[in-house]
Design a protein around this motif. Structure first.
Motif, PDB file in Angstrom:
ATOM      1  N   HIS A 195     -99.132 -73.255-100.485  1.00  0.00           N
ATOM      2  CA  HIS A 195     -97.557 -72.761-100.605  1.00  0.00           C
ATOM      3  C   HIS A 195     -97.609 -71.464 -99.916  1.00  0.00           C
ATOM      4  O   HIS A 195     -98.531 -70.761-100.040  1.00  0.00           O
ATOM      5  CB  HIS A 195     -97.029 -72.682-101.901  1.00  0.00           C
ATOM      6  CG  HIS A 195     -96.822 -74.086-102.553  1.00  0.00           C
ATOM      7  ND1 HIS A 195     -97.745 -74.580-103.500  1.00  0.00           N
ATOM      8  CD2 HIS A 195     -95.824 -74.789-102.468  1.00  0.00           C
ATOM      9  CE1 HIS A 195     -97.367 -75.805-104.088  1.00  0.00           C
ATOM     10  NE2 HIS A 195     -96.138 -76.049-103.446  1.00  0.00           N
ATOM     11  N   VAL A 196     -96.409 -71.247 -99.163  1.00  0.00           N
ATOM     12  CA  VAL A 196     -96.381 -70.098 -98.454  1.00  0.00           C
ATOM     13  C   VAL A 196     -94.740 -69.762 -98.783  1.00  0.00           C
ATOM     14  O   VAL A 196     -94.021 -70.370 -99.085  1.00  0.00           O
ATOM     15  CB  VAL A 196     -96.443 -70.063 -97.035  1.00  0.00           C
ATOM     16  CG1 VAL A 196     -98.067 -70.469 -96.485  1.00  0.00           C
ATOM     17  CG2 VAL A 196     -95.524 -71.011 -96.208  1.00  0.00           C
ATOM     18  N   THR A 197     -94.663 -68.138 -98.610  1.00  0.00           N
ATOM     19  CA  THR A 197     -93.307 -67.850 -98.799  1.00  0.00           C
ATOM     20  C   THR A 197     -92.207 -68.249 -97.539  1.00  0.00           C
ATOM     21  O   THR A 197     -93.003 -68.480 -96.634  1.00  0.00           O
ATOM     22  CB  THR A 197     -93.140 -66.381 -98.976  1.00  0.00           C
ATOM     23  OG1 THR A 197     -93.178 -65.629 -97.897  1.00  0.00           O
ATOM     24  CG2 THR A 197     -94.133 -66.042-100.240  1.00  0.00           C
ATOM     25  N   LEU A 198     -90.983 -68.414 -97.831  1.00  0.00           N
ATOM     26  CA  LEU A 198     -89.889 -68.705 -96.550  1.00  0.00           C
ATOM     27  C   LEU A 198     -90.183 -67.782 -95.775  1.00  0.00           C
ATOM     28  O   LEU A 198     -89.932 -67.925 -94.567  1.00  0.00           O
ATOM     29  CB  LEU A 198     -88.832 -69.023 -97.352  1.00  0.00           C
ATOM     30  CG  LEU A 198     -87.580 -69.411 -96.437  1.00  0.00           C
ATOM     31  CD1 LEU A 198     -87.925 -70.733 -95.479  1.00  0.00           C
ATOM     32  CD2 LEU A 198     -86.219 -69.580 -97.126  1.00  0.00           C
ATOM     33  N   GLU A 200     -92.658 -66.003 -94.670  1.00  0.00           N
ATOM     34  CA  GLU A 200     -93.806 -66.122 -94.021  1.00  0.00           C
ATOM     35  C   GLU A 200     -93.521 -67.370 -93.052  1.00  0.00           C
ATOM     36  O   GLU A 200     -94.009 -67.221 -91.723  1.00  0.00           O
ATOM     37  CB  GLU A 200     -95.089 -66.415 -94.700  1.00  0.00           C
ATOM     38  CG  GLU A 200     -95.710 -65.086 -95.564  1.00  0.00           C
ATOM     39  CD  GLU A 200     -96.745 -65.380 -96.473  1.00  0.00           C
ATOM     40  OE1 GLU A 200     -97.426 -64.536 -96.680  1.00  0.00           O
ATOM     41  OE2 GLU A 200     -96.684 -66.579 -97.251  1.00  0.00           O
ATOM     42  N   GLU A 201     -92.934 -68.480 -93.448  1.00  0.00           N
ATOM     43  CA  GLU A 201     -92.842 -69.526 -92.646  1.00  0.00           C
ATOM     44  C   GLU A 201     -91.722 -69.141 -91.527  1.00  0.00           C
ATOM     45  O   GLU A 201     -91.891 -69.336 -90.317  1.00  0.00           O
ATOM     46  CB  GLU A 201     -92.077 -70.551 -93.356  1.00  0.00           C
ATOM     47  CG  GLU A 201     -92.035 -72.038 -92.557  1.00  0.00           C
ATOM     48  CD  GLU A 201     -93.499 -72.819 -92.466  1.00  0.00           C
ATOM     49  OE1 GLU A 201     -93.272 -73.818 -91.817  1.00  0.00           O
ATOM     50  OE2 GLU A 201     -94.240 -72.225 -93.171  1.00  0.00           O
ATOM     51  N   ASN A 231     -86.260 -64.010-100.242  1.00  0.00           N
ATOM     52  CA  ASN A 231     -87.020 -63.457-101.370  1.00  0.00           C
ATOM     53  C   ASN A 231     -87.338 -64.575-102.501  1.00  0.00           C
ATOM     54  O   ASN A 231     -86.272 -65.404-102.894  1.00  0.00           O
ATOM     55  CB  ASN A 231     -86.576 -62.422-102.071  1.00  0.00           C
ATOM     56  CG  ASN A 231     -86.812 -61.245-100.930  1.00  0.00           C
ATOM     57  OD1 ASN A 231     -87.700 -61.153-100.287  1.00  0.00           O
ATOM     58  ND2 ASN A 231     -85.717 -60.202-101.156  1.00  0.00           N
ATOM     59  N   THR A 234     -90.484 -70.535-101.941  1.00  0.00           N
ATOM     60  CA  THR A 234     -91.720 -70.854-101.405  1.00  0.00           C
ATOM     61  C   THR A 234     -91.560 -72.435-101.007  1.00  0.00           C
ATOM     62  O   THR A 234     -90.846 -73.045-101.577  1.00  0.00           O
ATOM     63  CB  THR A 234     -93.048 -70.818-102.473  1.00  0.00           C
ATOM     64  OG1 THR A 234     -92.676 -71.622-103.621  1.00  0.00           O
ATOM     65  CG2 THR A 234     -93.036 -69.308-102.646  1.00  0.00           C
ATOM     66  N   PRO A 237     -96.714 -75.252 -96.430  1.00  0.00           N
ATOM     67  CA  PRO A 237     -96.926 -74.502 -95.127  1.00  0.00           C
ATOM     68  C   PRO A 237     -96.660 -75.489 -93.932  1.00  0.00           C
ATOM     69  O   PRO A 237     -97.099 -76.620 -93.997  1.00  0.00           O
ATOM     70  CB  PRO A 237     -98.228 -74.055 -95.114  1.00  0.00           C
ATOM     71  CG  PRO A 237     -99.019 -74.825 -95.995  1.00  0.00           C
ATOM     72  CD  PRO A 237     -98.083 -75.048 -97.181  1.00  0.00           C
ATOM     73  N   ARG A 266     -81.177 -70.310 -96.724  1.00  0.00           N
ATOM     74  CA  ARG A 266     -81.603 -70.356 -98.206  1.00  0.00           C
ATOM     75  C   ARG A 266     -80.450 -70.595 -98.923  1.00  0.00           C
ATOM     76  O   ARG A 266     -79.563 -70.111 -99.189  1.00  0.00           O
ATOM     77  CB  ARG A 266     -82.431 -69.119 -98.575  1.00  0.00           C
ATOM     78  CG  ARG A 266     -82.368 -68.896-100.052  1.00  0.00           C
ATOM     79  CD  ARG A 266     -83.399 -69.693-100.693  1.00  0.00           C
ATOM     80  NE  ARG A 266     -83.443 -69.883-102.322  1.00  0.00           N
ATOM     81  CZ  ARG A 266     -84.178 -68.712-102.894  1.00  0.00           C
ATOM     82  NH1 ARG A 266     -84.560 -67.721-102.385  1.00  0.00           N
ATOM     83  NH2 ARG A 266     -83.932 -68.886-104.165  1.00  0.00           N
ATOM     84  N   LEU A 326     -85.995 -76.414-103.806  1.00  0.00           N
ATOM     85  CA  LEU A 326     -87.070 -75.729-104.326  1.00  0.00           C
ATOM     86  C   LEU A 326     -87.459 -75.734-105.699  1.00  0.00           C
ATOM     87  O   LEU A 326     -86.663 -76.543-106.551  1.00  0.00           O
ATOM     88  CB  LEU A 326     -86.302 -74.269-104.197  1.00  0.00           C
ATOM     89  CG  LEU A 326     -86.076 -73.579-102.889  1.00  0.00           C
ATOM     90  CD1 LEU A 326     -85.418 -72.520-102.875  1.00  0.00           C
ATOM     91  CD2 LEU A 326     -87.212 -73.402-102.059  1.00  0.00           C
TER      92      LEU A 326
END
Length: 326
Positions: A195-198, A200-201, A231, A234, A237, A266, A326
């Protein structure tokens, strides 16, 4: 917890509980001046039932599971008789109340199928857990393989673009190589994560859009819009990037008018992404279909039985809509 998973432990606990229950029932139904009679009677009954139960387990494993059904049927009957005789003999060693051989035989007849039924139930439950665990491991292995396929596919398309740009403008080609290094840094790190944070994507997509803009002229309108609070969100990726990459690959042209619009929003319980690109007529591209098939399969694994992807083509616009819970 591992201790209680051992077979002898939970078998011992089961017989101990049954012994206490039988002793309690004996205390209610058997008036005696010596309280130990209740426990002795319960222990004798449990000993006979345990003998009959494990004998049935052995016969099932030795003959039924090996398809020797006739021999199994005969030995089951013989086993019930032997178990009843042993139980009757044990009761005669400590005769508290009158006891009949017929009653012991009836007890064995009822106990054997119950014990076998519990064994089958346990095996079925364990089998389901093992099957689910195997499916999960298989799905995770497939996801890892699919993520591993993204890197060479991405490089294949991007290097083709850099080569074409370098033929016309070597300076811009050099800039694209520098931007590619930034993108690949994200790419390689993401491919190792579950998993990555939104955020980062989105940053990866920004870097890729900047890379693509270097090869495009002013006739191509590129717009990236990010809405909502990123914030805390996730996702798996590299789910969004292949569709962005596909839009630039098939929806842009070096001279013809074209556009790519990317909108990432989001929401309360989801990430909604809409990617639109122009349909360029007679554009020659190398079609591998690896990227799209790859992401489709990953979506099926990550979001089973959910309609997460919609692809439409209308009025010269190719649209991809992704709705990721989510």
């Amino acid at each position: 917890m591992a201790f209680f998973r051992k077979r002898w432990v939970y078998h011992t606990l089961t017989w101990l509980i049954l012994w206490l229950v039988l002793s309690y029932l004996s205390a209610k139904s058997l008036p005696t001046p010596n309280p130990w009679d209740w426990y002795v009677r319960g222990a004798i009954t449990i000993a006979g039932l345990a003998l009959g139960t494990y004998l049935q387990f052995y016969l099932k494993r030795r003959y039924f599971d090996t398809r020797q059904y006739r021999k199994y049927a005969l030995l089951v009957i013989l086993g019930l008789i032997v178990s009843a005789l042993v139980s009757y003999g044990l009761h005669q060693l400590y005769p508290i109340t009158p006891h009949s051989l017929l009653q012991d035989f009836i007890n064995m007849v009822f106990t054997a199928p119950i014990a076998l039924g519990i064994q089958y139930l346990k095996r079925g439950v364990i089998g389901q857990f093992q099957l689910q665990e195997l499916k999960a491991k298989t799905a995770q292995t497939e996801l890892n393989l699919l993520k591993a396929q993204i890197n060479p596919h991405f490089l294949f398309n991007t290097l083709n673009n850099i080569y074409a740009t370098n033929q016309e403008d070597s300076e811009r080609g050099s800039e694209m190589i520098m931007e590619l290094a930034d993108v690949m840094r994200y790419h390689l790190r993401f491919s190792k994560l579950e998993h990555v944070t939104l955020e980062e994507e989105v940053e990866l997509i920004r870097s890729y859009v900047a890379l693509e803009k270097l090869r495009l002229s002013d006739n191509c309108q590129v717009k990236l819009e990010v809405l909502g609070d990123l914030n805390g969100a996730t996702l798996a990726p590299l789910l969004l990037l292949p569709y962005v990459e596909n839009a630039f690959k098939h929806g842009t042209h070096s001279t013809a008018s074209c556009f790519v619009t990317i909108r990432i929003q989001r929401e309360l319980n989801a990430i909604r992404t809409t990617i639109e690109n122009s349909i360029v007529a007679n554009k020659r591209t190398v079609k591998t279909h690896v990227g799209m098939e790859n992401v489709r399969r990953r979506l099926e694994i990550l979001y089973p039985q959910r309609d997460t992807l919609q692809v439409t083509e209308r009025s010269g616009i190719f649209r991809v809509q992704l709705h990721l819970p989510l």
